[in-house]
Design a protein around this motif. Sequence first.
Motif, PDB file in Angstrom:
ATOM      1  N   GLN A   1       0.850  -1.190   0.000  1.00  9.38           N
ATOM      2  CA  GLN A   1       0.000   0.000   0.000  1.00  9.38           C
ATOM      3  C   GLN A   1       0.882   1.235   0.000  1.00  9.38           C
ATOM      4  N   ALA A   2       0.658   2.113  -0.964  1.00 12.97           N
ATOM      5  CA  ALA A   2       1.466   3.322  -1.054  1.00 12.97           C
ATOM      6  C   ALA A   2       1.018   4.319   0.003  1.00 12.97           C
ATOM      7  N   GLN A   3       1.968   4.843   0.734  1.00  9.58           N
ATOM      8  CA  GLN A   3       1.621   5.818   1.755  1.00  9.58           C
ATOM      9  C   GLN A   3       2.818   6.673   2.148  1.00  9.58           C
ATOM     10  N   LEU A   4       2.511   7.806   2.770  1.00 13.65           N
ATOM     11  CA  LEU A   4       3.516   8.679   3.364  1.00 13.65           C
ATOM     12  C   LEU A   4       3.306   8.662   4.874  1.00 13.65           C
ATOM     13  N   VAL A   5       4.396   8.583   5.603  1.00 11.95           N
ATOM     14  CA  VAL A   5       4.319   8.563   7.058  1.00 11.95           C
ATOM     15  C   VAL A   5       5.252   9.626   7.627  1.00 11.95           C
ATOM     16  N   GLU A   6       4.655  10.560   8.370  1.00 11.98           N
ATOM     17  CA  GLU A   6       5.451  11.598   9.016  1.00 11.98           C
ATOM     18  C   GLU A   6       5.854  11.155  10.420  1.00 11.98           C
ATOM     19  N   SER A   7       6.986  11.669  10.874  1.00 15.81           N
ATOM     20  CA  SER A   7       7.440  11.424  12.239  1.00 15.81           C
ATOM     21  C   SER A   7       8.341  12.564  12.669  1.00 15.81           C
ATOM     22  N   GLY A   8       8.642  12.594  13.956  1.00 17.63           N
ATOM     23  CA  GLY A   8       9.576  13.583  14.469  1.00 17.63           C
ATOM     24  C   GLY A   8       8.948  14.739  15.215  1.00 17.63           C
ATOM     25  N   GLY A   9       7.628  14.784  15.236  1.00 19.69           N
ATOM     26  CA  GLY A   9       6.976  15.857  15.971  1.00 19.69           C
ATOM     27  C   GLY A   9       7.120  15.678  17.468  1.00 19.69           C
ATOM     28  N   GLY A  10       6.687  16.691  18.210  1.00 20.21           N
ATOM     29  CA  GLY A  10       6.753  16.604  19.659  1.00 20.21           C
ATOM     30  C   GLY A  10       6.590  17.965  20.305  1.00 20.21           C
ATOM     31  N   LEU A  11       6.881  18.009  21.594  1.00 20.71           N
ATOM     32  CA  LEU A  11       6.802  19.245  22.369  1.00 20.71           C
ATOM     33  C   LEU A  11       8.195  19.834  22.500  1.00 20.71           C
ATOM     34  N   VAL A  12       8.337  21.099  22.177  1.00 15.10           N
ATOM     35  CA  VAL A  12       9.632  21.761  22.239  1.00 15.10           C
ATOM     36  C   VAL A  12       9.444  23.179  22.766  1.00 15.10           C
ATOM     37  N   GLN A  13      10.442  23.684  23.462  1.00 24.68           N
ATOM     38  CA  GLN A  13      10.365  25.048  23.977  1.00 24.68           C
ATOM     39  C   GLN A  13      10.634  26.053  22.866  1.00 24.68           C
ATOM     40  N   PRO A  14      10.124  27.263  23.024  1.00 21.66           N
ATOM     41  CA  PRO A  14      10.435  28.311  22.040  1.00 21.66           C
ATOM     42  C   PRO A  14      11.945  28.461  21.871  1.00 21.66           C
ATOM     43  N   GLY A  15      12.361  28.604  20.627  1.00 22.74           N
ATOM     44  CA  GLY A  15      13.774  28.687  20.323  1.00 22.74           C
ATOM     45  C   GLY A  15      14.415  27.335  20.043  1.00 22.74           C
ATOM     46  N   GLY A  16      13.684  26.275  20.293  1.00 21.74           N
ATOM     47  CA  GLY A  16      14.212  24.932  20.087  1.00 21.74           C
ATOM     48  C   GLY A  16      14.127  24.470  18.642  1.00 21.74           C
ATOM     49  N   SER A  17      14.520  23.217  18.429  1.00 19.40           N
ATOM     50  CA  SER A  17      14.576  22.642  17.084  1.00 19.40           C
ATOM     51  C   SER A  17      13.925  21.270  17.050  1.00 19.40           C
ATOM     52  N   LEU A  18      13.430  20.926  15.892  1.00 19.23           N
ATOM     53  CA  LEU A  18      12.912  19.591  15.625  1.00 19.23           C
ATOM     54  C   LEU A  18      13.222  19.253  14.173  1.00 19.23           C
ATOM     55  N   ARG A  19      13.365  17.954  13.897  1.00 20.22           N
ATOM     56  CA  ARG A  19      13.478  17.508  12.516  1.00 20.22           C
ATOM     57  C   ARG A  19      12.349  16.549  12.211  1.00 20.22           C
ATOM     58  N   LEU A  20      11.529  16.925  11.259  1.00 23.30           N
ATOM     59  CA  LEU A  20      10.437  16.064  10.820  1.00 23.30           C
ATOM     60  C   LEU A  20      10.903  15.206   9.654  1.00 23.30           C
ATOM     61  N   SER A  21      10.371  14.002   9.596  1.00 24.21           N
ATOM     62  CA  SER A  21      10.663  13.095   8.491  1.00 24.21           C
ATOM     63  C   SER A  21       9.373  12.720   7.775  1.00 24.21           C
ATOM     64  N   CYS A  22       9.477  12.537   6.487  1.00 22.36           N
ATOM     65  CA  CYS A  22       8.354  12.090   5.663  1.00 22.36           C
ATOM     66  C   CYS A  22       8.863  10.913   4.854  1.00 22.36           C
ATOM     67  N   ALA A  23       8.478   9.718   5.261  1.00 23.60           N
ATOM     68  CA  ALA A  23       8.960   8.505   4.629  1.00 23.60           C
ATOM     69  C   ALA A  23       7.880   7.909   3.730  1.00 23.60           C
ATOM     70  N   ALA A  24       8.281   7.535   2.534  1.00 25.94           N
ATOM     71  CA  ALA A  24       7.350   6.923   1.588  1.00 25.94           C
ATOM     72  C   ALA A  24       7.526   5.414   1.589  1.00 25.94           C
ATOM     73  N   SER A  25       6.420   4.720   1.469  1.00 28.62           N
ATOM     74  CA  SER A  25       6.466   3.272   1.290  1.00 28.62           C
ATOM     75  C   SER A  25       5.489   2.906   0.184  1.00 28.62           C
ATOM     76  N   GLY A  26       5.857   1.904  -0.574  1.00 28.52           N
ATOM     77  CA  GLY A  26       4.988   1.461  -1.659  1.00 28.52           C
ATOM     78  C   GLY A  26       5.181   2.237  -2.952  1.00 28.52           C
ATOM     79  N   PHE A  27       5.996   3.265  -2.939  1.00 24.70           N
ATOM     80  CA  PHE A  27       6.317   4.008  -4.152  1.00 24.70           C
ATOM     81  C   PHE A  27       7.606   4.778  -3.895  1.00 24.70           C
ATOM     82  N   THR A  28       8.227   5.237  -4.974  1.00 29.16           N
ATOM     83  CA  THR A  28       9.477   5.980  -4.836  1.00 29.16           C
ATOM     84  C   THR A  28       9.228   7.481  -4.944  1.00 29.16           C
ATOM     85  N   LEU A  29       9.970   8.224  -4.117  1.00 30.17           N
ATOM     86  CA  LEU A  29       9.848   9.679  -4.131  1.00 30.17           C
ATOM     87  C   LEU A  29      10.694  10.325  -5.231  1.00 30.17           C
TER      88      LEU A  29
END
Length: 123
Positions: free
Chosen positions: A1-29
């Motif tokens: 099944q072709a899908q996109l799955v995001e990850s990496g979110g969360g709670l962070v303080q102002p001024g902080g950093s996060l890295r989100l990921s978007c991974a594809a399965s079932g098809f190529t990006l």
Amino acid sequence: QAQLVESGGGLVQPGGSLRLSCAASGFTLDYYAIGWFRQAPGKEREGVSCISYLDDSTYYADSVKGRFTISRDNAKNTVYLQMTSLKPEDTALYYCAADGGCHLDPAASPDYWGQGTQVTVSS
């Protein structure tokens, strides 16, 4: 099944950093532009950033320019959104989408949407 799955979110303080990921399965990006969108409670969805597949050109909403960086790793079939200097107004559900062209139009109908990952910026 072709899908996109995001990850990496969360709670962070102002001024902080996060890295989100978007991974594809079932098809190529390899032949898709990938866009990141977000929707805060009570607000409309907005385009945040996009990366093309032709030449890796990148585009950013004015509200995130200089703070967010989009990149892709085709070997891992994944696109990333590095977010720095986060502000409370960045709090939203972040989605990625795969489409034939790069755009920040939240009303478009991309080929694939992910389910979203929550980002909360709060002290």
